[in-house]
Write a protein that holds these residues in place. Structure first.
Motif, mmCIF file in Angstrom:
data_model
loop_
_atom_site.group_PDB
_atom_site.id
_atom_site.type_symbol
_atom_site.label_atom_id
_atom_site.label_comp_id
_atom_site.label_asym_id
_atom_site.label_seq_id
_atom_site.Cartn_x
_atom_site.Cartn_y
_atom_site.Cartn_z
ATOM 1 N N GLU A 180 -64.434 -35.967 -15.083
ATOM 2 C CA GLU A 180 -65.683 -36.088 -15.839
ATOM 3 C C GLU A 180 -65.393 -36.035 -17.340
ATOM 4 O O GLU A 180 -64.416 -35.420 -17.768
ATOM 5 C CB GLU A 180 -66.671 -34.981 -15.444
ATOM 6 N N THR A 181 -66.237 -36.690 -18.120
ATOM 7 C CA THR A 181 -66.084 -36.662 -19.573
ATOM 8 C C THR A 181 -66.862 -35.517 -20.200
ATOM 9 O O THR A 181 -66.532 -35.060 -21.299
ATOM 10 C CB THR A 181 -66.552 -37.987 -20.188
ATOM 11 N N SER A 182 -67.899 -35.065 -19.529
ATOM 12 C CA SER A 182 -68.706 -33.946 -20.004
ATOM 13 C C SER A 182 -69.695 -33.571 -18.910
ATOM 14 O O SER A 182 -69.785 -34.258 -17.870
ATOM 15 C CB SER A 182 -69.468 -34.320 -21.283
ATOM 16 N N PHE A 183 -70.420 -32.490 -19.121
ATOM 17 C CA PHE A 183 -71.527 -32.103 -18.255
ATOM 18 C C PHE A 183 -72.807 -32.103 -19.078
ATOM 19 O O PHE A 183 -72.797 -31.702 -20.244
ATOM 20 C CB PHE A 183 -71.306 -30.712 -17.655
ATOM 21 N N GLU A 184 -73.867 -32.551 -18.456
ATOM 22 C CA GLU A 184 -75.162 -32.523 -19.129
ATOM 23 C C GLU A 184 -75.996 -31.392 -18.557
ATOM 24 O O GLU A 184 -76.119 -31.245 -17.338
ATOM 25 C CB GLU A 184 -75.902 -33.850 -18.962
ATOM 26 N N ALA A 194 -73.044 -34.730 -14.180
ATOM 27 C CA ALA A 194 -71.838 -35.264 -14.812
ATOM 28 C C ALA A 194 -72.085 -36.751 -15.033
ATOM 29 O O ALA A 194 -72.188 -37.501 -14.050
ATOM 30 C CB ALA A 194 -70.609 -35.036 -13.940
ATOM 31 N N PRO A 195 -72.235 -37.211 -16.269
ATOM 32 C CA PRO A 195 -72.536 -38.626 -16.529
ATOM 33 C C PRO A 195 -71.547 -39.550 -15.827
ATOM 34 O O PRO A 195 -70.335 -39.357 -15.885
ATOM 35 C CB PRO A 195 -72.424 -38.735 -18.055
ATOM 36 N N GLY A 196 -72.094 -40.541 -15.115
ATOM 37 C CA GLY A 196 -71.255 -41.514 -14.413
ATOM 38 C C GLY A 196 -70.979 -41.182 -12.975
ATOM 39 O O GLY A 196 -70.455 -42.016 -12.233
#
Length: 260
Positions: free
Chosen positions: A190-194, A248-250
């Motif tokens: 993942e690149t980040s968590f929202e 998690a975006p995507g």
């Protein structure tokens, strides 16, 4: 005298032609087995050998575990028509995912099917996504030459439903003096968590003392976590929070927890 001469002539004729008349056997009997289509007596007689028959593969889909961006599948497969390891195709949501080779050590299979031996297992990682999915295993049939092929055999299907994050918590770290967000990270890469907070504010109706709850949302991002496992990161928590959602975006999956 005449009969003696005739008998002698017959004897001479038989000697010249090499024929021997066995008592009781017809003189005209001769081999025909060198002809293009010999009679049944030349090929041993009886019914012809039966055609080869295809045996169906055997096996099982024993276990599946989601391990972060994929599943680990395990089971066994074998086919009486081959001494080699069988191939097992894994399908996820009716789409082909990966071909495995059933050659890992399974002594329990050999105990039940001694002719197959012990190296008939499969145990491997198959890439998959979090969320709700169905995983099926198929044993690929082996057909002996000349036999009518049977279909491949489905060894079973298993389902899982794994969101991006589970076991979500919001807690106050008194040592650090700040709010923390904790959850189990179930994805890799993942690149980040929202983070999304659902909360409310109290608003007074103009001209009265009545207060009503007005729904609000607050969103922000948290940095990515290396690998999978438990994550604890600082994050803002609004007053009167009612629900916390992690995505998690995507990855197309979210997990929420209600707060009271």
């Amino acid at each position: 005298m005449r009969r003696t001469l005739i008998r002698g002539g017959v004897a001479v004729l038989l000697a010249l032609t090499g024929a021997v008349a066995a008592p009781g056997a017809p003189v005209h009997a001769a081999s025909r087995c060198n002809q293009p289509e010999p009679p049944p007596s030349c090929n041993g007689g009886g019914d012809p050998d039966p055609s080869p028959v295809d045996s169906p593969p055997l096996g099982a889909f024993d276990a599946m575990t989601f391990v972060g961006n994929g599943v680990n599948v395990a089971g066994w497969a074998a086919d009486a028509d081959t001494s080699g390891p069988l191939l097992v195709d894994i399908w996820i949501d009716d789409a082909f995912a990966k071909t495995l080779t059933a050659n890992t050590y399974r002594p329990d299979v050999a105990a039940v099917y001694p002719s197959f031996g012990a190296y008939r297992g499969y145990d491997a990682f198959v890439p998959s996504r979090n969320g709700a999915h169905t995983v099926c295993a198929w044993a690929i049939n082996v057909t002996p030459p000349g036999a009518t092929p049977l279909s491949h055999r489905q060894l079973g299907c298993k389902t899982y439903d794994v969101p991006v994050a589970t076991n979500i918590q919001s807690f106050y770290d008194s040592t650090a003096g700040r709010w923390m967000i904790g959850f189990d990270d179930n994805v890799l890469g993942e690149t980040s968590f929202e983070v999304r907070w659902d909360y409310y504010i109290l608003q007074t109706i103009p001209g009265s003392s009545i207060k009503i709850a007005s729904p609000q949302t607050l969103t922000y991002t948290l940095p990515a976590h290396d690998g999978t496992g438990r994550v604890s990161l600082p994050g803002t928590r609004p007053i009167n929070a009612t629900k916390l959602t992690i995505t998690a975006p995507g990855f197309g999956s979210a997990s929420t927890t209600a707060l009271y």
